[in-house]
Design a protein around this motif. Structure first.
Motif, mmCIF file in Angstrom:
data_model
loop_
_atom_site.group_PDB
_atom_site.id
_atom_site.type_symbol
_atom_site.label_atom_id
_atom_site.label_comp_id
_atom_site.label_asym_id
_atom_site.label_seq_id
_atom_site.Cartn_x
_atom_site.Cartn_y
_atom_site.Cartn_z
ATOM 1 N N ARG A 72 -48.681 -5.126 -31.310
ATOM 2 C CA ARG A 72 -48.738 -6.333 -30.477
ATOM 3 C C ARG A 72 -48.406 -6.010 -29.020
ATOM 4 N NH1 ARG A 72 -51.705 -10.696 -30.822
ATOM 5 N NH2 ARG A 72 -50.607 -12.638 -30.425
ATOM 6 N N TYR A 148 -42.982 -11.127 -33.630
ATOM 7 C CA TYR A 148 -44.394 -10.993 -33.305
ATOM 8 C C TYR A 148 -44.717 -11.977 -32.176
ATOM 9 C CZ TYR A 148 -49.346 -10.270 -34.079
ATOM 10 O OH TYR A 148 -50.658 -9.926 -33.915
ATOM 11 N N GLN A 150 -46.420 -13.873 -28.685
ATOM 12 C CA GLN A 150 -47.723 -14.253 -28.121
ATOM 13 C C GLN A 150 -48.169 -13.165 -27.146
ATOM 14 O OE1 GLN A 150 -46.168 -17.737 -26.177
ATOM 15 N NE2 GLN A 150 -47.369 -19.103 -27.447
ATOM 16 N N LYS A 156 -44.641 -15.655 -19.397
ATOM 17 C CA LYS A 156 -43.856 -16.890 -19.552
ATOM 18 C C LYS A 156 -42.363 -16.621 -19.445
ATOM 19 C CE LYS A 156 -47.331 -18.996 -22.534
ATOM 20 N NZ LYS A 156 -47.710 -19.236 -23.927
ATOM 21 N N GLU A 258 -43.490 -18.629 -27.060
ATOM 22 C CA GLU A 258 -43.239 -18.593 -28.503
ATOM 23 C C GLU A 258 -43.335 -17.191 -29.071
ATOM 24 O OE1 GLU A 258 -45.032 -21.180 -31.367
ATOM 25 O OE2 GLU A 258 -45.032 -22.851 -29.970
ATOM 26 N N TYR A 260 -42.860 -15.159 -33.057
ATOM 27 C CA TYR A 260 -42.784 -15.446 -34.487
ATOM 28 C C TYR A 260 -41.866 -14.453 -35.166
ATOM 29 C CZ TYR A 260 -46.573 -18.061 -32.716
ATOM 30 O OH TYR A 260 -47.298 -18.918 -31.924
ATOM 31 N N ASP A 369 -43.989 -31.106 -32.780
ATOM 32 C CA ASP A 369 -44.819 -29.938 -33.103
ATOM 33 C C ASP A 369 -46.084 -30.331 -33.868
ATOM 34 O OD1 ASP A 369 -43.359 -28.050 -31.861
ATOM 35 O OD2 ASP A 369 -42.509 -27.134 -33.655
ATOM 36 N N LYS A 422 -47.316 -13.400 -42.386
ATOM 37 C CA LYS A 422 -48.653 -13.370 -41.792
ATOM 38 C C LYS A 422 -49.203 -14.781 -41.644
ATOM 39 C CE LYS A 422 -49.840 -8.827 -43.512
ATOM 40 N NZ LYS A 422 -50.492 -8.092 -44.597
ATOM 41 N N GLY A 423 -48.536 -15.740 -42.249
ATOM 42 C CA GLY A 423 -49.058 -17.104 -42.221
ATOM 43 C C GLY A 423 -48.360 -17.934 -41.161
ATOM 44 N N TYR A 424 -48.980 -19.038 -40.826
ATOM 45 C CA TYR A 424 -48.369 -19.924 -39.854
ATOM 46 C C TYR A 424 -48.834 -21.330 -40.179
ATOM 47 C CZ TYR A 424 -47.141 -21.984 -35.384
ATOM 48 O OH TYR A 424 -46.622 -22.774 -34.402
ATOM 49 N N ARG B 8 -54.109 -13.131 -36.258
ATOM 50 C CA ARG B 8 -52.911 -13.233 -35.424
ATOM 51 C C ARG B 8 -53.240 -13.869 -34.081
ATOM 52 N NH1 ARG B 8 -50.657 -7.463 -37.406
ATOM 53 N NH2 ARG B 8 -49.688 -8.241 -39.283
ATOM 54 N N ILE B 11 -52.767 -17.419 -34.312
ATOM 55 C CA ILE B 11 -51.382 -17.890 -34.168
ATOM 56 C C ILE B 11 -51.141 -18.276 -32.727
ATOM 57 C CG2 ILE B 11 -48.959 -17.212 -34.243
ATOM 58 C CD1 ILE B 11 -49.607 -15.324 -36.461
ATOM 59 N N ALA B 12 -51.544 -17.368 -31.847
ATOM 60 C CA ALA B 12 -51.336 -17.637 -30.420
ATOM 61 C C ALA B 12 -52.116 -18.863 -29.986
ATOM 62 C CB ALA B 12 -51.763 -16.423 -29.607
ATOM 63 N N SER B 15 -50.309 -21.982 -31.131
ATOM 64 C CA SER B 15 -49.150 -22.347 -30.318
ATOM 65 C C SER B 15 -49.570 -22.833 -28.939
ATOM 66 C CB SER B 15 -48.206 -21.166 -30.195
ATOM 67 O OG SER B 15 -48.856 -20.137 -29.516
ATOM 68 N N ALA B 16 -50.636 -22.248 -28.431
ATOM 69 C CA ALA B 16 -51.116 -22.696 -27.120
ATOM 70 C C ALA B 16 -51.575 -24.147 -27.187
ATOM 71 C CB ALA B 16 -52.267 -21.812 -26.667
ATOM 72 N N ASN B 18 -50.107 -26.348 -28.873
ATOM 73 C CA ASN B 18 -48.960 -27.231 -29.050
ATOM 74 C C ASN B 18 -48.730 -28.141 -27.855
ATOM 75 O OD1 ASN B 18 -48.242 -26.611 -31.565
ATOM 76 N ND2 ASN B 18 -46.512 -25.287 -31.053
ATOM 77 N N VAL B 150 -53.654 -16.964 -41.387
ATOM 78 C CA VAL B 150 -53.863 -15.835 -40.490
ATOM 79 C C VAL B 150 -54.856 -14.839 -41.053
ATOM 80 C CG1 VAL B 150 -52.725 -13.872 -39.415
ATOM 81 C CG2 VAL B 150 -51.688 -16.111 -39.323
#
Lengths: 427, 151
Positions: A72, A148, A150, A156, A258, A260, A369, A422-424, B8, B11-12, B15-16, B18, B150
């Motif tokens: 990452r 993990y 962004q 930021k 953010e 994770y 959220d 790995k999930g969200y 992945r 994911i970003a 959140s973006a 949000n 994901v």
């Protein structure tokens, strides 16, 4: 006489409990009320602010997750000529060092600091301190190896440093492995309440947002002035937060930044993690309470919030104490006012959960959220609070004994990471 | 590996989104005025009337206070919010009535043991309806986002 004493103790405890409930209610209402308006727009004000930045990733036996965060790091959008990433391989017994070395060979901005068995394994704070002389950035950021982030998180996190008053910046932590089981789901709710509402409210109200030691950074000159991390502190992040404030700087919380994390997946791991947090936090309370009260660099509201923040892990112990005091009082002097105060006990049971975000804070955070089904689990948070009562009580007793015996514990208090996240979930 | 990385990236993206989602959940602050009035009326009835015990009246007042300040500012129409507030009061009244009645009946049969049990358990039971009902109401007024996987 005994009844009067018990009543006095019970009233005092109830007042404390009510103070915390009111504090958190104000937090929840503030965040809900301000949800329309954007927070201090550091990003737009200082869009071009790109100082040299060093990222420190301490790792001790993290072969399952170190590759994920390093991969990452190679994808970050921050200018690579201003970026330095240092992995601190703290005498790992597994393949953490080899994995980090492979990345270092391919990417010139990634460096690995290997610590041997003699100098290593003395704790996260010691590992971070060892890496500070090797950094060259104006800003030093920290990430745990199971995190993990962004891709644009560095932009930021560094933007608020354009304000010279800001000594540290904290980003938001979101649970990555939330769908795994009930424990991860409840931890995720705690995180939502703790970051989305609690930290955000403290930022909005000009109180004391907490620097969490990961997903955040400190201005290099501030860290050097403070003498680095306190290696004897179990909660080195809370300790640094207060040292930053006492030195006249602020901590800024950026909810947009953010990252994770892999949450603990079992009640046993939860106990271990929270025990360390609560004991470390109590240790900080003993260390900084007097300094916070007498400091001339803190405003009155910062002092009040600082005192409440420092003592937050004592609350489960106090709730247990008030419960015990209630039993004889109930039989000896059951009066109207007693019943009224007894309701504060009911709310406190649903209020001081895990990261000590009350149920209404968690609910408001989940709402903001855009989480809908997550609300259904809020009632179950009472179990995490009940679980925290013995954790905090044991931490308190152990801390008192270690103070009396003068014992110090310099080693890694690690949470095992499996690399499962790995999930969200977004609903 | 590619699909994992792509995931992945999601994911970003999630959140973006949000912050955009937050702006969509704009509340209605003025709804608190009629909400507060309704909550005050209900609480006054419980506190100064003889409908319930003082303990139950205190719990219902707490419920009204929480509900008005943390549900009425949310996005949603006012009549629905008033209806949920009314339903909450009815449910709370019924819960407390049932709870007190059961407690009294059981106390007659097994007084000393029950008093202690009641003392230990009542804080959980007193508030559980507030937490559960308030959580469900949040779901009613929340806007669902889709599930993301994901990989």
């Amino acid at each position: 006489m005994i009844v009067e004493i018990l009543e006095a103790v019970y009233v005092t405890l109830s007042v404390l409990i009510i103070a915390y409930i009111v504090r958190h209610f104000v937090f929840a209402f503030t965040v809900l009320k301000n949800s329309d308006s954007p927070q201090r727009a550091f990003r737009t004000e200082s869009e071009g602010y790109r100082p040299t930045t060093s990222v420190l990733i301490p790792a001790c036996d993290e072969e399952r997750v170190i590759g994920r965060i390093l991969q990452r790091m190679t994808e970050l959008t921050y200018p690579k000529d201003k970026l330095q990433i240092i992995v601190i391989n703290d005498a790992s017994k597994d393949h953490t060092g080899e994995i980090a070395d492979q990345f270092s060979k391919s990417y010139p901005y990634i460096e690995v600091l290997h610590r041997n068995k003699t100098e290593g394994r003395k704790g996260k704070a010691a590992a971070l301190n060892a890496a500070i002389p090797h950094t060259n950035g104006e800003i030093i950021l920290f990430f745990d190896s199971d995190y993990y982030p962004q891709k644009d998180i560095l932009e930021k996190l560094v933007s608020p440093f354009s304000d010279p008053e800001v000594g540290a910046v904290q980003g938001r932590v979101t649970v990555l492995n939330e769908p795994k089981n009930l424990v991860t789901r409840l931890v995720s709710l705690e995180r939502i309440g703790g970051y989305r509402v609690d930290q955000q409210a403290r930022e909005s109200l000009g109180l004391i947002p907490q620097f969490g030691g990961t997903v955040g950074g400190v201005r290099r000159i501030v860290l050097e002035r403070l003498g680095g991390w306190d290696e004897s502190a179990l909660a080195e992040d809370t300790d640094l937060t207060f040292r930053i404030y006492l030195a006249g700087f602020k901590v800024h919380y950026n909810n947009d930044a953010e990252c994770y994390e892999e949450a603990v997946e079992s009640w046993r791991a939860y106990w271990k993690q929270r025990y360390r947090w609560s004991r470390g936090h109590m240790q900080c309370a003993f260390k900084h309470l007097a300094n916070v009260i007498t400091s001339r660099k803190l405003t009155v509201r910062e002092k009040i919030d600082g005192l409440l923040l420092l003592n937050v892990y004592f609350m489960p112990v106090l709730v247990l104490l008030s419960w015990i005091v209630c039993i004889p009082l109930f039989f000896l002097a059951s009066s109207q006012w007693f019943l009224m105060l007894w309701t504060s006990m009911s709310i406190s049971l649903y209020s001081f959960v895990g990261n000590f975000a009350p149920f209404f804070e968690v609910g408001v955070g989940a709402y903001l959220d855009g989480r809908t089904r997550a609300h259904w689990l809020i009632s179950l948070l009472i179990f995490t609070f009940l679980y925290n009562i013995p954790i905090c009580t044991k931490a308190f007793i152990d801390l008192v004994f270690s103070k009396l015996l003068g014992k110090k514990e310099l080693y890694w208090h690690k949470t095992s990471h499996l690399g499962n996240g790995k999930g969200y979930i977004v609903n | 590996m590619d699909s994992e990385e792509k995931g992945r990236g999601d994911i970003a993206d999630a959140s973006a989104n949000n912050s955009a989602a937050n702006s969509q959940r704009r509340g209605s602050s003025w709804h608190m005025i009629p909400g507060f009035s309704a909550g005050m009326i209900a609480s006054s009835v419980f506190l100064f009337g003889s409908l319930t015990s003082l303990e139950s009246a205190a719990m219902l007042t707490i419920f009204n206070f929480l509900f008005v300040f943390l549900i009425f500012p949310l996005r949603g129409n006012l009549p629905l919010k008033l209806l949920t507030l009314l339903m909450g009061n009815v449910i709370g009244l019924a819960w407390n009535g049932l709870f007190s009645f059961s407690a009294n009946v059981i106390a007659i049969c097994m007084e000393p043991v029950f008093n202690t049990l009641y003392l230990i358990l009542s804080p959980f039971l007193n508030l559980i309806w507030i937490v559960s009902y308030w959580s469900i109401c949040l779901t009613i007024f929340s806007e669902s986002k889709e599930w993301k996987e994901v990989d």
